[in-house]
Design an enzyme around this catalytic site. Structure first.
Site, PDB file in Angstrom:
ATOM      1  N   GLY A 172      14.335  -6.275   8.813  1.00 48.08           N
ATOM      2  CA  GLY A 172      15.628  -6.940   8.878  1.00 48.08           C
ATOM      3  C   GLY A 172      15.923  -7.477  10.268  1.00 48.08           C
ATOM      4  N   CYS A 187      10.336 -12.976   1.925  1.00 50.05           N
ATOM      5  CA  CYS A 187      11.344 -13.650   2.746  1.00 50.05           C
ATOM      6  C   CYS A 187      11.252 -15.166   2.689  1.00 50.05           C
ATOM      7  CB  CYS A 187      11.240 -13.185   4.202  1.00 50.05           C
ATOM      8  SG  CYS A 187       9.590 -13.332   4.914  1.00 50.05           S
ATOM      9  N   ASP A 223       1.829 -58.058  56.517  1.00 53.83           N
ATOM     10  CA  ASP A 223       2.491 -56.995  55.756  1.00 53.83           C
ATOM     11  C   ASP A 223       3.214 -57.589  54.551  1.00 53.83           C
ATOM     12  OD1 ASP A 223       1.670 -55.088  57.639  1.00 53.83           O
ATOM     13  OD2 ASP A 223       3.446 -55.454  58.871  1.00 53.83           O
ATOM     14  N   SER A 226      -3.795 -58.809  54.642  1.00 49.73           N
ATOM     15  CA  SER A 226      -2.535 -59.164  53.973  1.00 49.73           C
ATOM     16  C   SER A 226      -2.742 -60.067  52.766  1.00 49.73           C
ATOM     17  CB  SER A 226      -1.571 -59.794  54.974  1.00 49.73           C
ATOM     18  OG  SER A 226      -1.189 -58.840  55.949  1.00 49.73           O
ATOM     19  N   THR A 258     -11.075 -61.704  58.661  1.00 49.91           N
ATOM     20  CA  THR A 258     -10.948 -60.782  59.794  1.00 49.91           C
ATOM     21  C   THR A 258     -11.878 -59.612  59.530  1.00 49.91           C
ATOM     22  OG1 THR A 258      -9.136 -59.547  58.767  1.00 49.91           O
ATOM     23  CG2 THR A 258      -8.532 -61.396  60.210  1.00 49.91           C
ATOM     24  N   ASP A 266      -9.643 -50.362  63.584  1.00 53.41           N
ATOM     25  CA  ASP A 266      -9.287 -49.926  62.229  1.00 53.41           C
ATOM     26  C   ASP A 266     -10.547 -49.529  61.462  1.00 53.41           C
ATOM     27  OD1 ASP A 266      -7.661 -49.380  60.062  1.00 53.41           O
ATOM     28  OD2 ASP A 266      -7.538 -51.453  59.386  1.00 53.41           O
ATOM     29  N   HIS A 284      -1.399 -52.464  62.108  1.00 49.86           N
ATOM     30  CA  HIS A 284      -1.973 -51.263  61.497  1.00 49.86           C
ATOM     31  C   HIS A 284      -3.160 -50.719  62.286  1.00 49.86           C
ATOM     32  CE1 HIS A 284      -3.278 -48.419  58.515  1.00 49.86           C
ATOM     33  NE2 HIS A 284      -4.457 -49.020  58.398  1.00 49.86           N
TER      34      HIS A 284
END
Length: 891
Positions: free
Chosen positions: A193, A244, A516, A544, A595, A650, A734
């Site tokens: 129950g 049940c 950029d 870019s 570049t 870079d 950068h």
């Protein structure tokens, strides 16, 4: 001995037996499982008689079926179920799953199913090497204890430990509570129950319980009425309705309501009139609770108790309701052959009524729909979505269907039916052996698959642009993306246009890319692509134009994408939340650098600036890799000295960060080292002599692309993370930003005792110091000790910057001190969250990045926090060597 002392002794015996049983093999367990199932099946009739006599509920013959089901069907389903030792292995992924028993289980048994539930729980515990202590309902303690003993004797005869199954022979509520809270119990398997199940979940023990059932049945106008009535009568009368999952309320659409009613009446369904309904209502519930006197009794017996005269062939009592509501006793779980029946105007209203019925005490359990299941897919899906029940049955008697394996073999056989979180249960399926096992996963350290991805073609050497055009002759329309300087002041864009037109390719030029590139520019360029509809996009210029072209390409092919999702950070590029769309279906991308430095022509990266916020976003995905790269040194002969210096340094940083990255590998290492060797030899010459030294210009140009290939596949580190933020905030080119940070980044990384190490399967120990030492050795620095070689390399980097007229500090570049100090904290936070940080060999603290930025601002060498506090004075030489690895590196 008190009853609680007896309980303690019982649990201890079962615990001791279980520890022995846990060592058994699968063959031993399967032999015991089979013997126990056979014994239970053989005793199905006397056990049923005992249960019926002791409980005073149900039908003996139906209890025989339940006992048989609990033994035969459970054995058949799980005979080959693996529950011991190694369950599965995955050699490719390096995992092994081992089975372990849970331990000693408390088995709560209801009076409605005292023998079948005991058989079921005992068998699944034996199959999983668990011990079990049964807590019977006091009303049926003898039949439960006898069943437990019968199964135990068969199991022991087959080799099980003598006390592996126990039972409280004189159960009381306090004893049941004590068992559930007993320290020796590892899990509670509760059937009973609502109060008992709630007690199990309140015991502070892991528990698997089942909720109350209040099964609604919806019958639509396409249902087979004969099947409906026959199925419900069979199910509702099975063991006098104590299962049940049995039907409690039948909801029939108006179109066939009378047909269903007539069919019920003809075959044993007695429809109570108004007075009779009131009489029966009064005995169904007492003081708001189900009347125990009617549970499991026949329809005729219940009618007698209510002083209602019914025909002797009556199978179920049916109370029609004007409205399905809480106030109607016939709408609740009754555990007897009593049924509520309700009229719905149509299918949708019937479903809503069923939803309400489930909410009245049966949430999570079982529901049923009678319909044409071959045609009404949409109705079935709608019913499934609306019903909060773990079992949703179609055209099935629910008492038999809910327990599984009878009307659908895919539904696991069980006498414990989980109701999920809706019913306050821990599981939402039929309970079986898998719920009584702990699984241990043995995971080997396995190196992740790495990659080496490149453009389809990379053309290089002076004059390569003209030759490479032959590969593009089958394209029809090309959009050239570049900047105003290249378009107005160099011949390169016009030479490219002529080469394309000579091959019959129509051209359009977009030359508004600025340094950029911003989102505004990219969207403007995308409009050009949309209007021109090219099948070829050619970016010519520095980083870019190439970055802008990549983003224009994405928005051209997939205008629906959200930039914010494109720029989402990821830990593993293969597992990112946002999946980049497939590129190259409308156009191919070709990149021609003018570049030497960014490497964008061969990488999956692009950096874009949100002009509304000024924030730079590094984007990364291999779908951004260009289809072709043309590395023609003729295009960089006139490159200004400033671009030569910024791009060249870079490329140096690209190669260094690629070599020490946690993703560095055999394929990328050689390219990183070769790029550095070329840059060391030729970058000063290229800067100093320009076009007068074409060999140097070409070597640097090629080296930048080779470095790009390296970091495209092993990624970068925190130098770039900081450079992205520093450059965006103070408008520093950068490459220069990288130059201002690289030496202190190396000092930060070059330690055998970092504060934190970046987690990556291939990266098994801090080795950045050793890796920097390998770079230094490759560049010709041959000092005996690793740190000495690294220091020599750092001195060379400073000399290189001086040769390239790059200052040695951020302050020297001209950044205002007050402004820098005001922003350095946020710079450090932003750098920590940069996409490049994840591949750095030393996982940085934000405070450490701040220190690197501060030291780089003032041009002083980075030192660790312990050195800043003066603690370095207290360190011995040996300690300093361990921290910095001056003499030894980790191999």
């Amino acid at each position: 001995m008190s009853e609680f002392e007896e309980l303690n002794a019982l649990v201890e015996r079962v615990q001791a037996a279980q520890k022995i049983f846990a060592t058994y093999t699968q063959d031993q367990v399967d032999k015991i499982f089979r013997a126990a199932a056979l014994a239970a099946a053989d005793a199905r009739i006397p056990l049923a008689m005992m249960a019926a006599e002791e409980s005073g509920m149900g039908v003996i013959e139906d209890k025989v079926i339940k006992n048989h089901f609990a033994s035969e069907y459970i054995y058949n389903k799980y005979a080959d179920f693996k529950s011991c030792g190694v369950l599965e292995t995955d050699d490719e992924m390096g995992t092994m799953v081992l089975a372990e028993p849970i331990g000693t289980i408390c088995g709560v048994v209801p009076c409605t199913n005292p023998t079948s539930t005991t058989i079921f729980k005992a068998l699944i515990c034996l199959k999983t090497r668990n011990g079990i202590v049964f807590s019977p309902h006091p009303r049926t303690k003898k039949s439960t204890a006898y069943t437990a003993k019968l199964v135990l004797e068969a199991a022991v005869k087959a080799g099980a430990p003598p006390d592996i199954i126990g039972c409280i022979e004189s159960p009381t509520l306090p004893l049941s509570q004590a068992l559930m809270h007993h320290d020796g119990i590892d899990l509670i398997l509760a059937t009973g129950g609502p109060a008992m199940v709630k007690a199990a979940y309140s015991s502070a023990k892991p528990a698997i319980g089942v909720g109350a059932g209040n099964t609604p049945v919806v019958v639509d106008e396409t249902a087979d009425v004969k099947r409906v009535v026959s199925s419900i009568l069979m199910s509702k009368t099975f063991d006098n309705g104590v299962v049940c999952a049995s039907e409690q309320a039948v909801i029939v659409v108006d179109e066939i309501y009378d047909q269903v009613k007539e069919r019920f009446s003809r075959y044993g369904g007695y429809f109570l009139n108004t007075d009779e309904k009131e009489k029966v209502r009064k005995i169904l519930f007492k003081n708001g609770a189900l009347n125990a006197q009617i549970v499991g009794q026949s329809a005729i017996k219940i009618a007698e108790l209510a002083d209602v005269l019914v025909p002797p062939y009556t199978k179920i009592l049916i109370g029609e309701g004007a409205e399905l509501s809480e106030q109607d006793e016939f709408a609740h779980e009754k555990l007897s052959p009593t049924l509520g029946m309700y009229r719905a105007s149509d299918f949708n209203e019937a479903v809503e009524m069923a939803v309400k019925a489930v909410s009245m005490g049966g949430v999570g359990h079982t529901s049923c729909l009678y319909t044409n299941q071959d045609k009404n897919t949409e109705r079935i899906e709608h019913f499934g979505r609306k019903m909060k029940t773990a079992r949703i049955l179609l055209n099935t008697p629910t008492s038999h269907g809910g327990i599984g394996d009878l009307y659908n073999f895919a539904l696991a056989p069980s006498l414990t039916l989980g109701c999920g979180s809706w019913g306050g249960n821990s599981i939402s399926e039929n309970v079986g052996p898998k719920h009584l096992m702990n699984k241990k996963t043995v995971a080997k350290r396995a190196e992740n698959m790495l990659w080496h991805k490149l453009p389809h073609s990379v053309y290089f050497r002076r004059g390569a642009m003209a030759t490479a055009m032959e590969d593009l002759k089958d394209f029809k329309r090309a959009c050239i993306v570049t900047d105003k300087f290249l378009y107005n002041h160099t011949p390169y864009v016009h030479e490219l246009t002529e080469l394309l037109k000579a091959r019959g390719i129509e051209c359009q030029i977009f030359y508004e890319v600025q340094a950029d590139p911003t989102l505004t520019t990219i969207r403007k360029g995308t409009d050009v692509l949309d209007n021109f509809v090219p099948d070829l996009i050619i970016a010519i210029g520095g980083g870019s134009p190439m970055d802008a072209a990549k983003m224009m390409w994405v928005l051209y092919e997939h205008p629906e994408v959200d930039f914010k999702e494109l720029s989402l950070r990821f830990m593993d590029i293969r597992k990112r939340i946002f999946k980049f769309p497939k590129m190259g279906t409308k156009a191919k991308l070709v990149c021609i650098p003018t570049t030497s430095g960014t490497g964008s022509e061969v990488t999956p990266f692009a950096v874009v600036t949100d002009d509304a916020t000024g924030q730079k976003y590094p984007l990364a995905d291999y779908e951004l890799t260009p289809h072709m790269a043309i590395v023609d040194a003729n295009l960089v002969m006139q490159m200004p000295k400033g671009l030569t210096a910024a791009g060249g340094i870079d490329a140096v940083v690209h190669a260094m960060e690629a070599y020490v990255s946690v993703l560095a590998n055999e394929f990328s290492d050689g390219q990183a080292l070769q790029a550095l060797k070329l840059l060391k030899a030729y970058l000063p010459r290229s800067y100093k002599n320009g076009a007068d030294d074409p060999v140097a210009r070409e070597k640097v140009h090629n080296a930048a692309t080779v470095a790009g290939i390296a970091f495209a596949n092993s990624f970068l580190g925190v130098c770039h993370s900081m450079a992205h933020k520093l450059g965006a905030e103070f408008h520093i080119p950068h490459g220069i930003a990288n130059a201002l940070l690289i030496c202190n980044t190396i000092r930060f990384n070059a330690t055998n005792m970092p504060t934190k190490q970046t987690a990556f399967s291939q990266y098994d120990r801090p080795n950045a110091l050793r890796r920097y030492g390998e770079i230094a050795m490759h560049l010709g620095f041959t000092q005996e000790h690793t740190m000495d070689r690294v220091n020599a390399m750092l001195a060379w980097l400073d000399e290189l910057k001086q040769e390239l007229d790059i200052p040695l500090s951020i302050k020297e570049w001209g950044v205002d001190e007050t402004e820098f100090l005001a922003k350095v904290d946020q710079l450090a936070v932003n750098a920590f969250d940069d996409q490049c940080t994840g591949a750095n060999p030393r996982f940085p603290l934000i405070s450490e990045l701040r220190n690197v930025l501060l030291d780089s601002y003032y041009g002083r060498p980075y030192v660790e926090d312990y050195e800043r506090s003066g603690m370095v004075k207290n360190l011995s030489c040996d300690s300093f060597t361990v921290l910095h690895g001056a003499e030894h590196t980790q191999e």
